[in-house]
Every structure is written in structure tokens, then in C-alpha cells.
Design a protein around this motif. Sequence first.
Motif, short mmCIF file in Angstrom:
data_model
loop_
_atom_site.label_atom_id
_atom_site.label_comp_id
_atom_site.label_asym_id
_atom_site.label_seq_id
_atom_site.Cartn_x
_atom_site.Cartn_y
_atom_site.Cartn_z
N ASP A 17 -16.88 79.06 6.83
CA ASP A 17 -18.07 79.14 7.32
C ASP A 17 -19.18 79.43 6.24
O ASP A 17 -20.42 78.69 6.45
CB ASP A 17 -18.06 80.33 8.18
N LYS B 264 -21.13 75.54 10.23
CA LYS B 264 -20.75 74.78 11.23
C LYS B 264 -21.66 73.58 11.65
O LYS B 264 -21.30 72.52 11.98
CB LYS B 264 -20.70 75.62 12.73
N LEU C 159 -20.56 70.15 10.50
CA LEU C 159 -19.11 69.77 11.11
C LEU C 159 -19.34 68.58 12.06
O LEU C 159 -18.36 68.22 12.38
CB LEU C 159 -18.57 70.84 11.47
N LYS C 160 -20.51 68.34 12.30
CA LYS C 160 -20.86 67.29 13.22
C LYS C 160 -20.79 65.89 12.97
O LYS C 160 -20.94 64.82 13.57
CB LYS C 160 -22.12 67.53 13.95
N VAL D 188 -13.81 67.69 16.78
CA VAL D 188 -14.57 68.00 15.34
C VAL D 188 -13.58 67.67 14.15
O VAL D 188 -14.31 67.23 13.22
CB VAL D 188 -14.95 69.53 15.24
N GLU E 98 -25.75 63.98 16.84
CA GLU E 98 -24.58 64.11 16.15
C GLU E 98 -23.39 64.64 17.16
O GLU E 98 -22.23 64.09 17.13
CB GLU E 98 -24.74 65.08 15.24
N GLN F 84 -20.00 62.83 18.38
CA GLN F 84 -18.67 63.17 17.96
C GLN F 84 -17.76 63.44 19.22
O GLN F 84 -16.58 62.86 19.12
CB GLN F 84 -18.45 64.58 17.47
N MET G 47 -21.48 75.74 17.64
CA MET G 47 -21.73 74.37 17.40
C MET G 47 -22.46 73.56 18.43
O MET G 47 -23.31 72.77 17.98
CB MET G 47 -20.50 73.54 17.27
N PHE H 23 -17.70 86.40 10.48
CA PHE H 23 -18.33 85.97 9.40
C PHE H 23 -19.84 85.96 9.16
O PHE H 23 -20.48 85.76 10.36
CB PHE H 23 -17.74 84.63 9.07
#
Lengths: 201, 469
Positions: free
Chosen positions: A22, A27, A30-31, B36, B80, B84, B414, B433
Motif C-alpha cells: 500500500d 490503491k 490500482l484502477k 483489479v 477508471e 475495470q 478503492m 497500513f
Amino acid sequence: MEKFNSLTGVAAPLPLINTDTDMIIPKQFLKTIKRTGLGVNLFSEMRYKDDGSEKPDFILNQKAYRDTQVLVAGENFGCGSSREHAPWAINDFGIKCIIAPSFADIFYNNCFKNGILPIVLPPEEVDVLMKDAEKGSNARISIDLETQTVTSSEGVAFKFKVDSFRKHCLMNGLDDIDLTLEKQTSIQNFEQQAAVSRPWV
Amino acid sequence: MSPKTLYDKIWNDHVAHEADDGTCLLYIDRHLVHEVTSPQAFEGLRVAGRSVHAPDKTIAVPDHNVPTTLDRQKGIDNEESRIQVETLDKNAEDFGIHYYPVDDIRQGIVHIVGPEQGWTLPGMTVVCGDSHTATHGAFGALAHGIGTSEVEHVLATQTLIQKKSKNMKVEVTGKLKAGVTAKDITLTVIGQTGTAGGTGYVIEYSGEAIRSLSMEGRMTVCNMAIEGGARAGLIAPDEKTFEYCKGRPHAPKGAAWETAELYWKTLFSDEDAVFDKVLTIKGEDIAPVVTWGTSPEDVLPVTATVPRPEDFEGGKVEAVKRSLEYMGLIPGMPLSEVKIDTVFIGSCTNGRIEDLRAAAEVLRGKKVKDGLRCMIVPGSGLVRAQAEEEGLAEIFLDAGFEWRLAGCSMCLAMNPDQLSPGERCAATSNRNFEGRQGRGGRTHLMSPAMAAAASLTGYLTDIRKLKHN
């Protein structure tokens, strides 16, 4: 896949432990449906302020390290998500080798699929290279995959281990799928046997 | 014959080819796919003119990007994300693989859908381009996450290039005390092994405390094997496993079931099997825990205080300083005085029906603390439907929770479900995280019951005290 044989260059020190994927590529990046163009987003939240300008303190924003090809890192580098976007971003930035006392399993695998060499060395040897890396553009580290050696700017050499099959693929830029398809008969034989022994699968 | 571990047995039954240096082609029984980590893999197949080797063993579902708000049939706003999901729609159709699109009631988080539909069965090899594939190990299936290049490799060949990992046993003996759940077990284990303690190993969880868990609880335990660094987590199948699988849409039926069950009953570690590493924990020593830092190994009983950096050694000292600053916590502060802003119940770790029941039990007839933002995101459309049928949804709504549609949601943020900078969340997900749940967001991991308790008080809360009140 790009080949990896040897390289000599400035290494960037990143002494953090547990650098997770990360952190490497958050994230929101990541698209994408592509593998390329992620280098600009590498370490995004550590590298850029909220307004998008660079944080001058971050190692890869410092003049000596902007074109670094080597990262010297703390233990358990690449932990967390399996996202291959992490090595894609690292590769796209131009980093071809990462040296650390340990790596997370999936990240370590992913590196080899992308022409990146992850090197595991004992902590005390990583410490020597970390100090070397801190010298900036005055210090150039050499990595040679053939002889499995890392050499510090002062000529101290450390041997590293690497799986022989992975070494072979990396040095020749071989595609895993092509290699596996050569063993198609074994796969078909396995499937025929499994259809008898475990038909419910 | 030399005694074998469960991992040895499953491994041996899946080696399609072994080279002289021990590099194996491991045959994959089930390949799960989400939006993804797959588009580049399908694109790779197209470029090389390859097809999917075993479309009947390949199952896809969009989960990471999908909105979880009730109006999601209107489509995905973020371009986006929309592309996806649409790319997965198209790839599933073009390559002829099993697919649960966004508007299918069976859609949900891939690791919840797989077991729910009976795709995951004991003794199988299961992979997915997602690290929490470890979840499926709860069935005695060898399951782990892979990168996108490996996703492409499995699509093209139905195998993975692998070398065998070492065997590790985590035994949790005895009985759990009241208020202690599967999540507390798995977090406690990671707290003891560290996030790299399992690197290079496949962990088999055993012992009375593990045996006594439901399948849902076992999935929670195995789900976080990856947070301990392990390639996979495993639990030997038993009657509970068979009971869970029986009658699921893709489980074997009739005579095929009988044959399968006979085989499944051979899937356990032999008495004298050798493990390279063993960790034993007494179930009665496990307390309800929370994480305080930015690594899943930063685990303490909720009754503890925030630690000091100097309590640690090596690189962890700096890491803890950084964590505490990021988390906005001061050493010595009781964890029970940490005030939260948000509660997130869901994810592949804790988005199953039993997790929702546990939360509902705490929330029944109560109201969440004023000003808190609280959401429950079921792991699949079927979990959502069942929770509505059982009257749980009503409890959540009455308490002041948002009751969402299925997806990964705020576990990795996301989709639009994200934390704002500084926003502090009691979460049932798996990773704390930096930035995981949104840039600058602060995550405390815990069980569904503890997250529900926190929603009532506005603080990290010891579920045992709440019950006594």
C-alpha cells in the motif's frame, strides 16, 4: 521480459521495516488496466504532499537518488497485498534491484516476473550497503547476477543466493508461460489422472 | 511411508511436473478472479493469442471497486473503476468463464463467494490474484494469493511454477474465554509471530480452540495467515467442513459426494508428521485484542496501554515512532480511552453471516454513539439476504448503522467508502497500513463484536465490560 545481468549505480537507502505494498503503490492507482506508467505514483503518499508537489525529504526526491536503479531496504519489504502494481511501479520508475534482509513472499515472486532482482542478505551486510547508499551520488554499488555478488562502493563484496531456475529466467529474459507450455503433455497427463482419482474437481 | 503433513498431502496430489532442482508445476483446481488484478492478464492472453486453459475451473466476480450504496444499479461514477468492472464483464464473456456480475445476488467478495457457491472444497488448490486467498485454507484447501503475471500463467496453463514451502504448525489449545473470537486468535498469532514470522511457510492451524470454531471462524483465522507472512493457512477438514459444503451449488452430489468425502477424510497431518516450526498458544490466554499501530503485528489486549517505542528493538523502534505519530497516539494512554469516529464491519475477514450475527447481538435494541459514522457491508448478496431474513438488518438500521450492498468497500477503499485524513476507524478488516482505508485514515483492527461495542461507546471498548453493564 527484460533481462537482468548486472548493473552499477547509486542505491537509495530506505531503512523502514515492513514497507507494505500500500505504501509502494496506494490503491487509487490500482484502477488501471495497463502495466505501464505507474512509476510516477511509486511511494505516492510518502513522495508527494496533498497538493501534489514533492516532499523534499523523501529519498527518491533528493537529487542524488532521482535516477536510482537500486533500493536498499529494511526487513519484510513488500508485505501486504499481492498487487503486481508494486513491482510494475518500481520497474517503471527505473529500479531494477532491491536489497533487503527479507521480503514478503508474493512480492518476491512478482519481482522475478518483471525483470527485477530482489536480493536477500544478512542484516549486517544490508547495514553496510545501507550506509554506503547514504553517501548519495558518491557511492555506486555493483550487482552481478552471474556471480551472485553485490559490491559496495568501497569494494566490499557480498555473495547472495538465488534460485537457479529464477536466475536462468532473469538472465535470459524468459517468459514463464512459454516454458510451461513446453510441458503441456505433463499437464494433460495430470488432468487425465485427476479426472479418475478426484472426479468431483 | 513416511508421515506427512496436510500440506505435504495436498501438494503431492497436485504436482504435474517436477524438475531436477525441485521446481514444480502445481496444478490449480480453482482459479478465482476479480477486476483489479486480472485485466493485464487477460490482455496478455489476447496479445499472445492464447485461450483460458480450463474455463470451467475459473470463477470471476467484481468486488474491489463496486459501490456498496443502495443506488448502485445506476452505475459506477468513477470512470477508471467503471472501466475495470466493464473489462471484467467483457473478459468473462470472451473467455467463457463462470461469472457473477454486479447485479447478481450471488455477487460479493471473491473469498466469500467461492466457499458460498461450493467452488472451494477440501483438498483443492485455489489461487486468486489477491493475498487474502488464504481464506479458503479453512476447508483444508491449499490456497494462496498470486500476482497478475501468475494469474496469466494460471489462465494459460492451469498450473503455477512453485517450490514447496516449509511446514509450520500453530496450535491453539483449550477453550476460548467469553468475548474472545476467531479474529482475536488470528490477531494474537500475528502479534506473536510478527508479520514475517510465517514467511516461507504454510501454516496449519490446529488444536481444540481451532476445532471448536465454526467454518466462518476458521475462514477468519486462515484469511489473515498472509498478515503473518505465510504462503497459506490450512485447517484439516472435519464434519463441520463437510456439513458446510454439502448441498452448495458446485459441491459434488450423490455418489460423487460419497467418493469425495472418503478422500477428504484422509486429509489431516499424520501423527508423527514433522513441522519445521511450531507455535503453541493456550486458548484461555487469548484476550479480546485491538491493533494500535500500522502493522497487523501491532496487537495488544484492549485492556493494555499504548506502548513506547523504546519497548521494542532494532528497526521496530523507528517503525513504532512513525506508527504512533501517524496514529496520533501517546505512549502510556489506555487503549480503552482511544476515541473513534467510524466503525466498519465487513470484508473477507469478517463479512460473513456469523460476523453479522455477532455484531447484531451487541447492537440489539441499542443506538450508536452520536456523531459516529457506522457501516455494515455484508460479504455477499446472499449474506445480505440472509441477514435480512434473520432480522439482523433491522437491528443494524435501528442502531444507526448504514446497511450496505456487498463488496470490499472500506477495507481497502478503492470505491467511495474511504476515511478522511485523521479519521479513526474501528474496523473488522485485515490491514491497518498507513493510508489503507483512505489517505491519513487511522485503522484499529478488531472482531465484529468489539467493533459493534466501539460503535456504542465511541471508544475502543472491551466487549466483556460492555456485556457486564
